[in-house]
Design a protein around this motif. Structure first.
Motif, PDB file in Angstrom:
ATOM      1  N   MET A 141       0.835  -1.211   0.000  1.00  0.00           N
ATOM      2  CA  MET A 141       0.000   0.000   0.000  1.00  0.00           C
ATOM      3  C   MET A 141       0.865   1.255   0.000  1.00  0.00           C
ATOM      4  O   MET A 141       0.576   2.227  -0.698  1.00  0.00           O
ATOM      5  N   VAL A 142       1.958   1.216   0.762  1.00  0.00           N
ATOM      6  CA  VAL A 142       2.860   2.367   0.830  1.00  0.00           C
ATOM      7  C   VAL A 142       3.442   2.640  -0.553  1.00  0.00           C
ATOM      8  O   VAL A 142       3.460   3.782  -1.031  1.00  0.00           O
ATOM      9  N   VAL A 160      -2.226   6.235   3.108  1.00  0.00           N
ATOM     10  CA  VAL A 160      -2.129   4.786   3.320  1.00  0.00           C
ATOM     11  C   VAL A 160      -3.259   4.311   4.219  1.00  0.00           C
ATOM     12  O   VAL A 160      -3.896   3.286   3.958  1.00  0.00           O
ATOM     13  N   VAL A 197       2.935   1.799   9.399  1.00  0.00           N
ATOM     14  CA  VAL A 197       2.833   2.668   8.230  1.00  0.00           C
ATOM     15  C   VAL A 197       3.882   3.778   8.312  1.00  0.00           C
ATOM     16  O   VAL A 197       4.636   4.017   7.355  1.00  0.00           O
TER      17      VAL A 197
END
Lengths: 473, 95
Positions: free
Chosen positions: A421-422, A451, A464
């Motif tokens: 996702m990052v 994110v 994250v």
């Protein structure tokens, strides 16, 4: 000249008994007119009133909670006057020998503790209710004979703010004891105020007025503020205060003279011959003392000492006994006190306010909150998701585990999943990446936000954060 | 002890009685006689007697807080000179 206000309050509290003070009629509020009356409470000839034992117990309880001396010998008196809501032509009240005397209640205003003396507490019966129409007045005697406690304070109160604080404290105590529901709007708690002003630093009382009809907590302060300003204005203009009764008018926000009656009241009190005297033994007082709950001040201090809560938290949590007990139950079930307090003071109280419900009326239980805190603590869900779960629990009363499972809210801590996702976010925002690399590090928050959004709030924010820093460095 | 005319008027007002001048005069002398008669009690030495509000040797007569029966509305209102729905109706109260 600077003036100081001198305020004394006279409070009527309707007692939470099943039946009236001198007969077995119901005290229920809101029934059809004249359905809760009998020969005793409508004043038929030849009847005898008999005192409700619970009324005496409630009065003694209140007296003890307000540090009063409980009279070993007490009696009732007749207060004579004619009014259509008073079927007997007299009200049975107490006069020269009330059940409780010489007490006090401590209040705190702006961090300063003040002690307000309680002159007396006595028992009496309520009158009926009149409804005024154009061509006459209608009378409902359901309320006639409902037990009241009249609580009179010393003129120890010095500002409208103190008066409001006193009324809130009084309400809290009455509700803790379970003797009155404290509802000013419905009239089960009524407050009249005696107000005068005097030059600051002087001892002599000025001429007082009596303010009636203050029927809500927020008006206690407003009515008194208005009346004090009115009196100051009169004195500053060289006038004189007239001793009179004034009515608070909600619509205009003013107090208005009730047209001072020429004739002073002449109630011709005399001992009530239909009732025998009341003797309260030490044993009875002790028995009642034993049955009393922990009082708000004691509870508040214990919350601070035992649970290390800040004063602010302890004040709010102990204002209602049911709220305080809910809190204690959470702690008993193993949650950290301050954590519980944080959630209750924000999420819970806000939702209670919004829903207009009492804490015992909601589906959410202390166990639910404790379980939710565990899920956050062990990293199953994030704090933010926790708020959503709380909202869901409040609405449905389901357990947090079930909500988390059914809605798939379990926090993603799997690094590879978050890494993906990052990377997506970094690729989608090349400009921001450029700026970040040029030293605009506050953009970190932007990436974290993106994110979190992509993960629907489920990504572990700590992971994250770390991953973004690593990728962008 | 003679009651003044204004005292009689005050008492009459408290009892919601409207008296004629003749009645005021009459009651003034009658009430005065009654008061004089009661005054006799003051001749007794009561220094050793406790104030009494009740002559029956009873105290603490209670009822428990248990619901009893109330009257049906129609019965409760049966003596009312005037009623409207389930209310007693009285002349307009002017405060």
């Amino acid at each position: 000249m600077k003036y100081e206000a001198v305020i004394g309050l006279e409070i009527h509290a309707q007692l939470l008994t099943e039946t009236k003070i001198f007969c077995g009629c119901s005290t229920r509020f809101g029934s059809e007119p004249n359905t809760q009356t009998c020969p005793v409470c409508i004043g038929m000839p030849g009847v005898l009133p008999v005192l409700n034992r619970r009324v005496v117990e409630f009065a003694i309880k209140t007296g003890l909670a307000m540090n009063c001396k409980i009279s070993s010998y007490s009696r009732f008196a007749r207060k004579n006057y004619f009014y259509p809501d008073l079927p007997k032509g007299y009200q049975i009240s107490q006069y020269e020998l009330p059940i409780c005397e010489n007490g006090y209640v401590d209040i705190t205003v702006d961090g300063v503790k003040r002690r307000v003396g309680i002159t007396r507490i006595h028992m009496e019966e309520d009158a009926g209710k009149n409804i005024h129409q154009k061509d006459g007045s209608l009378v409902d005697l359901n309320r006639a004979g409902v037990p009241l406690m009249e609580i009179v304070t010393e003129p120890d109160i010095r500002s409208p703010k103190e008066a409001a604080a006193f009324m809130r404290k009084l309400r809290t105590i009455l509700r803790y004891l379970g003797v009155c529901d404290g509802n000013m709007e419905q009239g089960s708690l009524r407050c009249d105020a005696n107000v005068s002003i005097r030059p600051e630093g002087t001892e002599e009382f000025g001429t007082k007025t009596e303010i009636k009809n203050i029927n809500s907590f927020k008006f206690v302060e407003r009515a008194l503020e208005y009346e004090i300003k009115r009196q100051i204005k009169i004195l500053n203009e060289g006038g004189k205060i007239i001793q009179e009764t004034r009515l608070w008018n909600v619509d205009t926000g003013t107090t208005q003279s009730m047209r001072s009656k020429e004739e002073a009241h002449d109630y011709r009190y005399f001992p009530e011959p239909d009732l025998v005297p009341l003797e309260v033994s030490k044993e009875w007082i002790e028995e009642i003392r034993q049955s009393m709950p922990e009082l708000p001040d004691e509870k508040r201090n214990r919350f601070i000492e035992e649970f290390g809560l800040p004063e602010y938290d302890a004040d709010i949590l102990t204002e209602e006994r049911t709220i305080a007990e809910w809190f204690e139950e959470c702690v008993r079930l193993g949650a950290k006190p301050k954590e519980v307090s944080n959630w209750m003071l924000t999420e819970l109280l806000r939702r209670l306010n919004e829903s207009g419900k009492e804490i015992h009326e909601i589906a959410l239980t202390p166990q639910h909150l404790v379980d939710l805190l565990k899920l956050i603590d062990n990293g199953t869900i994030s704090r933010n998701i926790g708020k959503n779960v709380f909202s869901e629990m409040f609405a449905s009363g389901q357990s947090p585990e079930k909500i988390v499972q059914e809605k798939g809210l379990v926090q993603i801590t799997d690094t590879s999943e978050i890494e993906k996702m990052v990377e997506d976010v970094i690729q989608a925002n090349p400009k921001e990446v450029e700026r970040y690399k040029n030293g605009e590090t506050k953009l970190l928050g932007f990436f974290v936000g993106q994110v979190m959004k992509a993960s629907k709030g489920k990504a572990n924010p700590k992971v994250v954060n770390e991953l973004i820093r690593k990728k962008l460095s | 002890m003679k009651l003044s005319s204004s005292e009689v008027e005050h008492i009459a007002h408290l009892a919601r009685l409207r008296l004629t001048e003749e009645e005021k005069e009459l009651y003034s002398s009658q009430l005065s006689k009654i008061l004089d008669y009661i005054e006799k009690l003051n001749e007794l030495d009561t220094t050793e007697v406790d104030p009494t509000s009740h002559v029956i040797p009873l105290k603490n007569v209670f009822r428990e807080d248990v619901l009893g029966e109330s009257l049906p509305v129609d019965e409760a209102l049966s003596n009312a000179p005037q009623r409207e729905d389930s209310f007693y109706k009285v002349p307009k109260i002017i405060d």
